[in-house]
Design a protein around this motif. Structure first.
Motif, PDB file in Angstrom:
ATOM      1  N   ASP A   2       0.830  -1.210   0.000  1.00  0.00           N
ATOM      2  CA  ASP A   2       0.000   0.000   0.000  1.00  0.00           C
ATOM      3  C   ASP A   2       0.859   1.252   0.000  1.00  0.00           C
ATOM      4  O   ASP A   2       0.535   2.239  -0.660  1.00  0.00           O
ATOM      5  N   PHE A   3       1.950   1.211   0.754  1.00  0.00           N
ATOM      6  CA  PHE A   3       2.843   2.360   0.824  1.00  0.00           C
ATOM      7  C   PHE A   3       3.429   2.662  -0.550  1.00  0.00           C
ATOM      8  O   PHE A   3       3.480   3.816  -0.975  1.00  0.00           O
ATOM      9  N   GLU A   4       3.881   1.636  -1.257  1.00  0.00           N
ATOM     10  CA  GLU A   4       4.448   1.832  -2.591  1.00  0.00           C
ATOM     11  C   GLU A   4       3.415   2.424  -3.547  1.00  0.00           C
ATOM     12  O   GLU A   4       3.722   3.323  -4.327  1.00  0.00           O
ATOM     13  N   LEU A   5       2.189   1.938  -3.460  1.00  0.00           N
ATOM     14  CA  LEU A   5       1.124   2.461  -4.320  1.00  0.00           C
ATOM     15  C   LEU A   5       0.823   3.918  -4.010  1.00  0.00           C
ATOM     16  O   LEU A   5       0.604   4.723  -4.917  1.00  0.00           O
ATOM     17  N   GLU A   6       0.833   4.259  -2.727  1.00  0.00           N
ATOM     18  CA  GLU A   6       0.592   5.649  -2.331  1.00  0.00           C
ATOM     19  C   GLU A   6       1.688   6.556  -2.891  1.00  0.00           C
ATOM     20  O   GLU A   6       1.418   7.625  -3.424  1.00  0.00           O
ATOM     21  N   MET A   7       2.941   6.114  -2.784  1.00  0.00           N
ATOM     22  CA  MET A   7       4.055   6.896  -3.284  1.00  0.00           C
ATOM     23  C   MET A   7       3.977   7.036  -4.806  1.00  0.00           C
ATOM     24  O   MET A   7       4.163   8.125  -5.348  1.00  0.00           O
ATOM     25  N   LEU A   8       3.679   5.944  -5.489  1.00  0.00           N
ATOM     26  CA  LEU A   8       3.553   5.989  -6.948  1.00  0.00           C
ATOM     27  C   LEU A   8       2.434   6.933  -7.368  1.00  0.00           C
ATOM     28  O   LEU A   8       2.608   7.758  -8.269  1.00  0.00           O
ATOM     29  N   ASP A   9       1.293   6.812  -6.724  1.00  0.00           N
ATOM     30  CA  ASP A   9       0.149   7.658  -7.067  1.00  0.00           C
ATOM     31  C   ASP A   9       0.459   9.134  -6.841  1.00  0.00           C
ATOM     32  O   ASP A   9       0.151   9.973  -7.692  1.00  0.00           O
ATOM     33  N   LEU A  10       1.080   9.449  -5.724  1.00  0.00           N
ATOM     34  CA  LEU A  10       1.376  10.842  -5.401  1.00  0.00           C
ATOM     35  C   LEU A  10       2.281  11.481  -6.447  1.00  0.00           C
ATOM     36  O   LEU A  10       1.958  12.530  -7.003  1.00  0.00           O
ATOM     37  N   PHE A  11       3.402  10.855  -6.748  1.00  0.00           N
ATOM     38  CA  PHE A  11       4.364  11.471  -7.665  1.00  0.00           C
ATOM     39  C   PHE A  11       3.930  11.362  -9.125  1.00  0.00           C
ATOM     40  O   PHE A  11       4.226  12.259  -9.922  1.00  0.00           O
ATOM     41  N   ALA A  12       3.233  10.315  -9.464  1.00  0.00           N
ATOM     42  CA  ALA A  12       2.736  10.202 -10.839  1.00  0.00           C
ATOM     43  C   ALA A  12       1.675  11.272 -11.102  1.00  0.00           C
ATOM     44  O   ALA A  12       1.689  11.922 -12.147  1.00  0.00           O
ATOM     45  N   GLU A  18       7.200   8.691 -14.161  1.00  0.00           N
ATOM     46  CA  GLU A  18       6.927   7.285 -14.433  1.00  0.00           C
ATOM     47  C   GLU A  18       7.375   6.432 -13.252  1.00  0.00           C
ATOM     48  O   GLU A  18       8.190   6.840 -12.431  1.00  0.00           O
ATOM     49  N   ARG A  19       6.839   5.213 -13.215  1.00  0.00           N
ATOM     50  CA  ARG A  19       7.084   4.299 -12.102  1.00  0.00           C
ATOM     51  C   ARG A  19       8.572   4.099 -11.829  1.00  0.00           C
ATOM     52  O   ARG A  19       9.016   4.174 -10.683  1.00  0.00           O
ATOM     53  N   ASP A  20       9.358   3.834 -12.865  1.00  0.00           N
ATOM     54  CA  ASP A  20      10.783   3.563 -12.670  1.00  0.00           C
ATOM     55  C   ASP A  20      11.504   4.750 -12.041  1.00  0.00           C
ATOM     56  O   ASP A  20      12.354   4.572 -11.169  1.00  0.00           O
ATOM     57  N   ILE A  22      10.205   7.044 -10.093  1.00  0.00           N
ATOM     58  CA  ILE A  22       9.771   7.162  -8.695  1.00  0.00           C
ATOM     59  C   ILE A  22      10.464   6.130  -7.827  1.00  0.00           C
ATOM     60  O   ILE A  22      11.034   6.448  -6.780  1.00  0.00           O
ATOM     61  N   MET A  23      10.441   4.891  -8.251  1.00  0.00           N
ATOM     62  CA  MET A  23      10.980   3.811  -7.430  1.00  0.00           C
ATOM     63  C   MET A  23      12.513   3.835  -7.357  1.00  0.00           C
ATOM     64  O   MET A  23      13.086   3.413  -6.357  1.00  0.00           O
ATOM     65  N   ASN A  24      13.164   4.340  -8.395  1.00  0.00           N
ATOM     66  CA  ASN A  24      14.629   4.324  -8.424  1.00  0.00           C
ATOM     67  C   ASN A  24      15.275   5.613  -7.949  1.00  0.00           C
ATOM     68  O   ASN A  24      16.410   5.597  -7.476  1.00  0.00           O
ATOM     69  N   ASP A  25      14.581   6.741  -8.086  1.00  0.00           N
ATOM     70  CA  ASP A  25      15.221   8.029  -7.824  1.00  0.00           C
ATOM     71  C   ASP A  25      14.745   8.745  -6.565  1.00  0.00           C
ATOM     72  O   ASP A  25      15.345   9.737  -6.168  1.00  0.00           O
ATOM     73  N   VAL A  26      13.659   8.289  -5.969  1.00  0.00           N
ATOM     74  CA  VAL A  26      13.131   8.975  -4.787  1.00  0.00           C
ATOM     75  C   VAL A  26      13.509   8.179  -3.543  1.00  0.00           C
ATOM     76  O   VAL A  26      13.129   7.020  -3.399  1.00  0.00           O
ATOM     77  N   PHE A  27      14.272   8.829  -2.666  1.00  0.00           N
ATOM     78  CA  PHE A  27      14.622   8.208  -1.397  1.00  0.00           C
ATOM     79  C   PHE A  27      13.418   8.287  -0.468  1.00  0.00           C
ATOM     80  O   PHE A  27      12.605   9.216  -0.552  1.00  0.00           O
TER      81      PHE A  27
END
Length: 96
Positions: A2-12, A18-20, A22-27
């Motif tokens: 759920d946390f990952e989805l929240e982070m993806l949704d917020l920044f997207a 894009e997903r990559d 967000i997941m690779n560049d955001v600490f």
């Protein structure tokens, strides 16, 4: 998850990233700080839109109370980051 989805949704939705990216560049600690900034900016925009749309039609007393309540919420200090929890979340979600 759920946390990952929240982070993806917020920044997207906010930055159109894009997903990559967000997941690779955001600490994880940056996520919490950016989330606070996004929420504050959105509240400021909300106040501006209310001034344009609704306030001319409100009673003076109600308008003042409404704006004061929004301003109090906007002026609340941001939460301090719990770095121990951030480190635990990094380990749990595989960010380390």
């Amino acid at each position: 998850m759920d946390f990952e989805l929240e982070m993806l949704d917020l920044f997207a939705s906010e930055y159109k990233w894009e997903r990559d990216r967000i997941m690779n560049d955001v600490f994880l600690d940056e996520y919490f700080m950016l989330k606070d900034k996004i929420e504050k900016r959105n509240k400021q925009e909300y106040i501006k839109q209310i001034n344009i749309q609704m306030l001319p039609h409100m009673d003076e007393k109600d308008r003042k109370k409404f704006l004061d309540d929004l301003q109090k919420d906007l002026n609340k200090p941001t939460q301090k980051t719990d770095f121990l929890s951030v480190e635990q979340a990094k380990t749990k979600y595989g960010f380390k």
